[in-house]
Design a protein around this motif. Structure first.
Motif, mmCIF file in Angstrom:
data_model
loop_
_atom_site.group_PDB
_atom_site.id
_atom_site.type_symbol
_atom_site.label_atom_id
_atom_site.label_comp_id
_atom_site.label_asym_id
_atom_site.label_seq_id
_atom_site.Cartn_x
_atom_site.Cartn_y
_atom_site.Cartn_z
ATOM 1 N N PRO A 81 2.951 149.245 -23.821
ATOM 2 C CA PRO A 81 4.095 148.355 -24.013
ATOM 3 C C PRO A 81 5.079 148.893 -25.053
ATOM 4 C CG PRO A 81 2.094 147.065 -23.833
ATOM 5 C CD PRO A 81 1.669 148.516 -23.918
ATOM 6 N N ASP A 85 9.418 149.847 -24.893
ATOM 7 C CA ASP A 85 10.456 149.545 -25.883
ATOM 8 C C ASP A 85 11.149 150.820 -26.359
ATOM 9 O OD1 ASP A 85 9.370 147.020 -25.561
ATOM 10 O OD2 ASP A 85 8.852 146.750 -27.667
ATOM 11 N N PRO A 102 13.474 144.734 -22.947
ATOM 12 C CA PRO A 102 12.030 144.603 -22.796
ATOM 13 C C PRO A 102 11.541 143.196 -23.131
ATOM 14 C CG PRO A 102 12.554 146.640 -23.942
ATOM 15 C CD PRO A 102 13.840 145.858 -23.833
ATOM 16 N N ASP A 104 7.813 140.448 -22.326
ATOM 17 C CA ASP A 104 6.462 140.307 -21.797
ATOM 18 C C ASP A 104 6.527 139.403 -20.573
ATOM 19 O OD1 ASP A 104 5.507 141.916 -23.818
ATOM 20 O OD2 ASP A 104 4.893 140.235 -25.084
ATOM 21 N N ARG A 110 4.773 144.556 -19.844
ATOM 22 C CA ARG A 110 5.977 144.720 -20.655
ATOM 23 C C ARG A 110 6.963 145.335 -19.687
ATOM 24 N NH1 ARG A 110 8.212 142.487 -25.066
ATOM 25 N NH2 ARG A 110 9.482 143.971 -26.225
ATOM 26 N N LEU A 128 0.231 144.882 -20.135
ATOM 27 C CA LEU A 128 0.052 144.277 -21.460
ATOM 28 C C LEU A 128 -1.401 144.341 -21.868
ATOM 29 C CD1 LEU A 128 2.345 141.151 -21.121
ATOM 30 C CD2 LEU A 128 2.695 143.121 -22.613
#
Length: 128
Positions: A81, A85, A102, A104, A110, A128
């Protein structure tokens, strides 16, 4: 029937800019390809990703016009994840349009979306 999906193709307004974007996603594309009218990269598993300039497409389809690409996107899996990002931030900092920051997602990933230089959606995801 014996047809099978073998390649995905992108029409590039600016080949060098398009290839630079996909290099940021880890594709091994030689710099010498930036000035070529047609480029092919074989991905792990044998699938090919192809690029053609608009001029190449118009050479066999003179009335071709860009129609947009809201119905399809390419999806790149990140290792974590945090990598989603990081890659998203790098692409946005390089001047590419972040379509969806980004987050969840409820389906357990993600997930983010960036547009490539030609307006194609590129999904970034990791479990995730």
């Amino acid at each position: 029937m014996t047809v099978r999906l073998n390649a995905l193709s992108i029409v590039a307004a600016d080949m060098g800019r398009s290839l630079a974007f996909y290099r940021c996603l880890g594709l091994d594309i030689p710099a010498s390809a930036d000035t070529e009218p047609h480029v092919e990269v074989t991905l792990p598993g044998g699938m090919r990703l192809l690029w053609d300039t608009e001029d190449v497409v118009r050479s066999f389809q003179p009335d071709w016009v860009r129609r947009g690409s809201d119905g399809m996107s390419l999806a790149f899996e990140a290792g974590s994840p945090a990598e989603v990002d990081k890659v998203y931030a790098q692409l946005v900092e390089a001047g590419h349009h972040g379509e969806l920051a980004p987050w969840d997602a409820f389906w357990g990933q993600r997930y983010a979306v960036v547009l490539d230089p030609d307006g194609n959606g590129v999904d970034l995801f990791a479990a995730l």
